[in-house]
Design a protein around this motif. Sequence first.
Motif, PDB file in Angstrom:
ATOM      1  N   THR A  36       4.326   3.273   4.149  1.00 11.55           N
ATOM      2  CA  THR A  36       5.539   2.978   3.388  1.00 11.55           C
ATOM      3  C   THR A  36       6.176   4.249   2.844  1.00 11.55           C
ATOM      4  OG1 THR A  36       4.637   0.819   2.755  1.00 11.55           O
ATOM      5  CG2 THR A  36       6.467   1.670   1.453  1.00 11.55           C
ATOM      6  N   ARG A  37       5.362   5.184   2.368  1.00 10.94           N
ATOM      7  CA  ARG A  37       5.916   6.431   1.829  1.00 10.94           C
ATOM      8  C   ARG A  37       6.622   7.235   2.917  1.00 10.94           C
ATOM      9  NH1 ARG A  37       2.537  10.924   2.629  1.00 10.94           N
ATOM     10  NH2 ARG A  37       0.498  10.421   3.540  1.00 10.94           N
ATOM     11  N   HIS A  38       6.133   7.153   4.159  1.00 11.69           N
ATOM     12  CA  HIS A  38       6.820   7.823   5.267  1.00 11.69           C
ATOM     13  C   HIS A  38       8.196   7.208   5.488  1.00 11.69           C
ATOM     14  CE1 HIS A  38       2.539   8.722   6.954  1.00 11.69           C
ATOM     15  NE2 HIS A  38       2.947   9.705   6.186  1.00 11.69           N
ATOM     16  N   LEU A  39       8.251   5.869   5.498  1.00 12.42           N
ATOM     17  CA  LEU A  39       9.524   5.182   5.730  1.00 12.42           C
ATOM     18  C   LEU A  39      10.522   5.515   4.624  1.00 12.42           C
ATOM     19  CD1 LEU A  39       8.347   1.591   6.772  1.00 12.42           C
ATOM     20  CD2 LEU A  39       8.861   3.532   8.238  1.00 12.42           C
ATOM     21  N   THR A  40      10.044   5.492   3.388  1.00 17.30           N
ATOM     22  CA  THR A  40      10.929   5.759   2.262  1.00 17.30           C
ATOM     23  C   THR A  40      11.527   7.154   2.356  1.00 17.30           C
ATOM     24  OG1 THR A  40       9.605   4.294   0.863  1.00 17.30           O
ATOM     25  CG2 THR A  40      11.075   5.834  -0.259  1.00 17.30           C
ATOM     26  N   MET A  41      10.687   8.148   2.599  1.00 16.79           N
ATOM     27  CA  MET A  41      11.172   9.521   2.667  1.00 16.79           C
ATOM     28  C   MET A  41      12.036   9.754   3.909  1.00 16.79           C
ATOM     29  SD  MET A  41      10.717  11.475   0.172  1.00 16.79           S
ATOM     30  CE  MET A  41       9.761  11.669  -1.326  1.00 16.79           C
ATOM     31  N   GLU A 169       4.282  12.275   8.535  1.00 14.24           N
ATOM     32  CA  GLU A 169       3.782  13.175   7.497  1.00 14.24           C
ATOM     33  C   GLU A 169       4.658  14.411   7.389  1.00 14.24           C
ATOM     34  OE1 GLU A 169       1.329  13.375   4.373  1.00 14.24           O
ATOM     35  OE2 GLU A 169       1.127  11.844   5.943  1.00 14.24           O
ATOM     36  N   PHE A 170       5.079  14.946   8.524  1.00 18.06           N
ATOM     37  CA  PHE A 170       5.956  16.119   8.526  1.00 18.06           C
ATOM     38  C   PHE A 170       7.276  15.794   7.840  1.00 18.06           C
ATOM     39  CE2 PHE A 170       9.273  18.763  10.296  1.00 18.06           C
ATOM     40  CZ  PHE A 170       8.702  20.029  10.290  1.00 18.06           C
ATOM     41  N   GLU A 171       7.877  14.682   8.213  1.00 18.57           N
ATOM     42  CA  GLU A 171       9.172  14.314   7.645  1.00 18.57           C
ATOM     43  C   GLU A 171       9.050  13.968   6.165  1.00 18.57           C
ATOM     44  OE1 GLU A 171      13.194  13.771   7.376  1.00 18.57           O
ATOM     45  OE2 GLU A 171      11.976  14.769   8.894  1.00 18.57           O
ATOM     46  N   PHE A 172       7.895  13.423   5.767  1.00 15.93           N
ATOM     47  CA  PHE A 172       7.678  13.109   4.353  1.00 15.93           C
ATOM     48  C   PHE A 172       7.818  14.361   3.500  1.00 15.93           C
ATOM     49  CE2 PHE A 172       4.825  13.093   0.702  1.00 15.93           C
ATOM     50  CZ  PHE A 172       5.207  11.953   0.036  1.00 15.93           C
ATOM     51  N   TRP A 173       7.141  15.436   3.886  1.00 15.15           N
ATOM     52  CA  TRP A 173       7.181  16.657   3.085  1.00 15.15           C
ATOM     53  C   TRP A 173       8.508  17.382   3.228  1.00 15.15           C
ATOM     54  CZ3 TRP A 173       4.057  16.891  -0.731  1.00 15.15           C
ATOM     55  CH2 TRP A 173       2.821  16.250  -0.661  1.00 15.15           C
ATOM     56  N   PHE A 174       9.105  17.287   4.398  1.00 15.18           N
ATOM     57  CA  PHE A 174      10.427  17.871   4.620  1.00 15.18           C
ATOM     58  C   PHE A 174      11.438  17.243   3.651  1.00 15.18           C
ATOM     59  CE2 PHE A 174      12.459  19.746   8.732  1.00 15.18           C
ATOM     60  CZ  PHE A 174      12.783  20.891   8.025  1.00 15.18           C
ATOM     61  N   ALA A 175      11.456  15.916   3.601  1.00 17.09           N
ATOM     62  CA  ALA A 175      12.394  15.208   2.734  1.00 17.09           C
ATOM     63  C   ALA A 175      12.005  15.348   1.266  1.00 17.09           C
ATOM     64  CB  ALA A 175      12.452  13.729   3.121  1.00 17.09           C
ATOM     65  N   THR A 255       9.161  -2.901   0.650  1.00 23.12           N
ATOM     66  CA  THR A 255       9.055  -1.813  -0.330  1.00 23.12           C
ATOM     67  C   THR A 255      10.034  -0.690  -0.031  1.00 23.12           C
ATOM     68  OG1 THR A 255       6.698  -2.316  -0.612  1.00 23.12           O
ATOM     69  CG2 THR A 255       7.476  -0.178  -1.404  1.00 23.12           C
ATOM     70  N   ALA A 256      10.074  -0.262   1.234  1.00 21.21           N
ATOM     71  CA  ALA A 256      10.855   0.928   1.591  1.00 21.21           C
ATOM     72  C   ALA A 256      12.358   0.702   1.453  1.00 21.21           C
ATOM     73  CB  ALA A 256      10.520   1.370   3.015  1.00 21.21           C
ATOM     74  N   VAL A 257      12.850  -0.448   1.896  1.00 21.42           N
ATOM     75  CA  VAL A 257      14.303  -0.692   1.833  1.00 21.42           C
ATOM     76  C   VAL A 257      14.793  -0.625   0.399  1.00 21.42           C
ATOM     77  CG1 VAL A 257      16.064  -2.478   2.091  1.00 21.42           C
ATOM     78  CG2 VAL A 257      14.524  -1.979   3.980  1.00 21.42           C
ATOM     79  N   ARG A 258      14.093  -1.302  -0.504  1.00 21.31           N
ATOM     80  CA  ARG A 258      14.533  -1.308  -1.897  1.00 21.31           C
ATOM     81  C   ARG A 258      14.372   0.061  -2.542  1.00 21.31           C
ATOM     82  NH1 ARG A 258      12.008  -7.279  -2.621  1.00 21.31           N
ATOM     83  NH2 ARG A 258      13.832  -8.410  -1.899  1.00 21.31           N
TER      84      ARG A 258
END
Length: 481
Positions: A36-41, A169-175, A255-258
Amino acid sequence: MTTQENGPASDTGTSQSLAGQSAKSPGTRLGTGLKTRHLTMMGLGSAIGAGLFLGTGVGIEAAGPAILLAYIAAGAIVVLVMEMLGEMAAARPSSGSFSTYGKNAFGHWAGFTLGWLYWFMLIMVMGAEMTGAAAILGAWFGVDPWIPALIAVVFFAVVNFARVRGFGEFEFWFAFIKVAVIIGFLIIGVGLIFGWLPGTTFVGTTNFIGDHGFMPNGWSGMAAGLLAVAFAFGGIELVTIAAAESEDPQSSIATAVRAVIWRISVFYLGAVLVITFLVPYQQLGSAQTAAESPFTAVLSLANLPGVVGFMEGVIVLALLSAFNAQIYGTSRLVHNLAVDGDAPAVFAVTNRENVPINAVVLSMIFAFASVGLQYWNPEGLLTFLLNAVGGCLIVIWIMITASYLKLHPELEANGEISTVRMWGWPWLGWATMVALLGLVSLMVFDANARSQVFAVVIVVAVLVGLSAITNWWHRRVSSRP
């Protein structure tokens, strides 16, 4: 492969028929490693780009402090559209997202057109973003811009070839870095507004509702400002595309959309509120460089050293992060279209890591071609294509709304609706449609935006024609003995 995606199973269900394949042999099944954290970021990263850091001043210049109302209106529309999309995506997770739901609701032409329209839009935006990032990087290192562009394209190709969890994971930290910068900007801005920083005093409402008033350019300025910011939130649709590769699509989407909707709203509204309090609207406008960015103007008030270089770094990071997320989105859309038989079957193939590697390569080729097109800049062609991009998003939002209005009763009757449910059926759905058509009307009557409407009408007409040809070919092939 010509499997049609007309039921709730979507591409996830299509790939389940291949579950018996060896994990070591290529198939058409996507991975399931995103959290979920990946999708959110990913949603945040794709929506927070140069449009925020460089384009905010255009709307403020047009409408003055009243631009806040325009952002609230645009944000409300996006919240409703994403809630409708979230309901459908949680019920029927698919990497085709709104393309799949358009097909479920209105048939082949809608799915084909929406999928390729979004792909076209992201490819052109990717080219523009890489052009901007390469120009800054080339100036830093004293080389031609095509060199950092080529290096970046190759690097992100490798990132997108990796297992989807590694990409996430890469995009999570990038964002995450971009989000941290915006939070830092908001903290500094509040300190400047209230005079909490050394050498500053409380600014009051001088710039906010001073001599020129809250709406200095009247309702016409407000309308121009609304058009300038209407599509600022575009890109968060990628959340529902990526959700098909999450470990628990229904829960992740809920979770991610909201989370994405409200965080994007806070970041955009907070940043614009800080800028309008601290910088007179007359001093803002279209920013071509980091030095002209409204963010730079605000940070300069805090007497921070190296603020222009810092903002250049942030803008490059924002551009590259959005570029990376959009490679992902375009490749998954093409994969889904290929599974449906609306793109060559070679793009449906996934490697041992369940990555649609041929679809990724296609996105990279066209992204680099788009960069080259912007350097070549043939007379009339690039302007037409970029104008079409400007209208693509509103077509997609209109079709998402129409698909929801058509599919909601079916989802309700089948018991498919999960924890994500759009509010106020059917009135809020129809109100959203009216608001979107109102935006189209504003575009038609605005001289600067009218060309976007005409260009996207031509692109959509071409895609609908191609969908008819594709459908005819499918019927001809299936009728052969």
